[in-house]
Enzyme design. Structure first.
Site, short mmCIF file in Angstrom:
data_model
loop_
_atom_site.label_atom_id
_atom_site.label_comp_id
_atom_site.label_asym_id
_atom_site.label_seq_id
_atom_site.Cartn_x
_atom_site.Cartn_y
_atom_site.Cartn_z
N GLU A 170 34.27 21.44 73.38
CA GLU A 170 35.43 21.84 74.19
C GLU A 170 35.50 23.36 74.31
OE1 GLU A 170 39.01 19.79 72.75
OE2 GLU A 170 38.69 18.41 74.44
N ALA A 317 44.41 14.45 66.15
CA ALA A 317 45.83 14.58 66.46
C ALA A 317 46.44 13.20 66.71
CB ALA A 317 46.00 15.47 67.70
#
Lengths: 406, 406
Positions: A170, A317
């Site tokens: 990312e 997350a």
């Protein structure tokens, strides 16, 4: 028990979501709830790579704790946790000490450096607002210096990212978008800049579907990212990185190594005496560690096994948020005198990795692969859903990613 | 002489204005005109302090040479001048050599460091787009680092400017505007940051009217600038500045010293063998140095005396521009076979120093003092007039300072 003290450590995904859910489930008459966090703000760790690359401002990533938590219901203490004493039910802070009846540990991850020489001293890690904006400025500063030196130093323009896992991929995706802007800003030819992603495993994105990995690498290579796969980092100094590939030792001159290759749980969890493996504590199905019925661990410090694969779930997350919601419900039961706690099972709804602001790959509904715009859109939907859960539609409007065409 | 070769060195105020005026006055049939400059762009040196503070983007300050010069009429060579040989009428460039019949030298200033220990190595100077944006990034980088260190280093937040002359004062004015923005960006309390202006003379802005000096210092002190007046800088290292004031030696811990206290002419002018005083060559009233009728010097390398005060005129943009216009006219006469050259006298129309983006002081029409908004507006009018002269209304619209209410 009369109004038990519930103390929540950390306002990351796990901690703040536990607090947000508890403030709905319990009234101040039922329990004293205290949330402790080092900063006055919560931030979305999964957006930090964008802040670090300079493609998203960090104020988009963070929000003041008191803008999502009702501090009339929950006592917010801005302080740094320095120790946990579960046998005496106490937590030491830099400036205070707290006693608890129930503790929720959501202290998050630290970088795991695997003992690589010089890594700790010379590499950057993406783990906070502070560290992310330092990376942004470090890269810019090196671009600014480049044209001010008679002997141009290539190490200022070689950006090396250690690790081609989720975060590494990312981050290089954002860098690939950012570098052309930096070249324009500092009058540096694009072809002088290298973005190099070094990965020890035999593939980028280990664990991802090979077809998606191929798509991701193609997309990034087309934007100028170089991959060194199966390359083991041996040493990092202030001006180079040394790695071994195919039994050859190679060097890359660089002032910028960003380490995105490994995380571990928080050292404080080990020091507290809980059984743990690199800061991650195995928890029972109600998220309590063995031997402590008054402690819950949520997020990256909790180790839970995926029984299908017989491997631990990765610290994401998504799982931290589910653990927090689950723990809030179980604490409500305890406070209300119900001693039946619900067991927790992660419900993996999808995993999407962005490849910069206009491309992504992912898997949703267990096995559906997505690419490109639909994956980018799905990533934003996932991020906005979190904000909706945490703070309702107002928070989505303030902090959400609402432009689906960019 | 058939189509003489006119070579102009430098595309600063003097060089580019000479070229711009010549392209109107002469046709390509009359002369071969060549303009040499290190970069592809011209920049307004008097705006660089804003780029360095980060209050104005450097792309507002610069413009591509070929956007103001017609390269069908004037040959533009992007190269670095390495030597001038006036006896053989040759100029060496890094990658070429040029012969000339007439030479215009507009090579600009260098920082004068007066032999202060460590200044050259450790202080920044505001003398180019490259150096200005490096200062901007250097300051930002230190703010970014501050919160990433356990032991906070005050030297990262002490910004020291050497010299409270025109440039020094204008720069601290911009810093006073910029620092609160940086504090917000990097979560640094404003009271932790110091802006310190060190001046060796017994007053700030030596040569200015004392009433204006008082106004300027009050305005800047109200925005947090500290002055050390009558303070002689003794040494600069990477993390401190040492000065002497009232016979005491004092130290300021700082990573950021910006030297704005002295300029000199270009070393190349001395090396060429022209009579010169710190790179400034005394010129006759037609701006030619003694002994060379084919060389004109414009801008900071030319030394002309103010007969009223018996001191040299300061090296300002205003005078450089007037010298350039004058030299273009004289070159036209030479090319047309007219050997009467007009003598040059500077026509000082006004001097305005900004104190940040919303305050200024100045003197216009010889002795009228102006302050505050009217001085700020006058400064913008002066800047816009230059752009109008250089490139017409289109250039004013593209690069001018048109917002008079900010």
């Amino acid at each position: 028990m009369n109004r038990p003290n519930i103390v929540i450590l950390g306002a990351g995904y796990g901690g703040i979501m536990t607090a947000a859910k508890l403030q709905k489930k319990l009234s101040a008459d039922n329990a004293n709830i205290t949330l402790v966090n080092k900063h006055s703000y919560h931030y979305q760790t999964t957006w930090l790579h964008e802040n670090a690359a300079g493609t998203l401002h960090h104020d988009r990533t963070r929000m003041e704790v008191d803008s999502v938590i009702d501090t009339n219901k929950i006592n917010f203490v801005q302080d740094t946790v320095t120790g946990i004493d579960p046998d005496n039910k106490k937590v030491s802070l830099l400036n205070d000490e707290l006693s608890y009846d129930y503790l929720v540990i959501g202290l998050g991850f630290e970088a795991a450096t695997f003992g690589i020489q010089g890594l700790l001293e010379n590499a950057f890690t993406i783990n906070s607002i502070n560290s992310a904006r330092l990376i942004r400025q470090h890269i810019e500063y090196n671009f600014a210096k480049y044209n001010n030196e008679k002997d141009k130093k290539q190490e200022r323009l070689n950006l090396v990212v250690g690790g081609a896992g989720f975060t590494g991929i990312e981050f290089v995706g954002e860098l690939a978008n950012r570098v052309p802007e930096l070249c324009k800003e500092y009058d540096v030819p694009r072809e002088n800049v290298r973005i190099i992603n070094v990965e020890a495993a035999p593939t980028a994105l280990p664990g991802f579907d090979p077809e998606l990995v191929e798509y991701a690498m193609n997309s990034l290579e087309a934007r100028g990212v170089e991959f060194k796969i199966g390359a083991m980092i041996k040493e990092v100094t202030s001006d180079k990185l040394v790695y071994e590939q195919d039994e050859e030792i190679e060097e890359i001159p660089t002032n910028t190594v960003v380490w995105a290759a490994g995380v571990r749980g928080n050292t404080l969890v080990e020091e507290a005496g809980f059984e743990s493996n690199r800061g991650r504590t195995p928890v029972r199905d109600d998220l309590r560690p063995n031997g402590y019925d008054d402690v819950f661990i949520v997020g990256d410090c909790a180790l839970i096994m995926n029984e299908e694969t017989e491997r631990p779930y990765p610290p994401t997350a998504q799982i931290a948020i589910q653990e927090a919601e689950h723990t809030a419900e179980n604490l409500k039961r305890i406070v209300e005198g119900n001693d039946h706690l619900e067991p927790f099972t992660p419900n993996i709804q999808g995993t999407v990795a962005s490849l910069g602001h206009n491309d992504a790959i992912g898997v949703i509904f267990d096995d559906k692969k997505i690419y490109g715009w639909s994956a980018t859109a799905m990533k934003k939907i996932i991020d906005n859903r979190y904000l909706l859960k945490l703070g309702g539609p107002g928070l989505v409007l303030r902090k959400g990613k609402l432009n689906f065409f960019k």
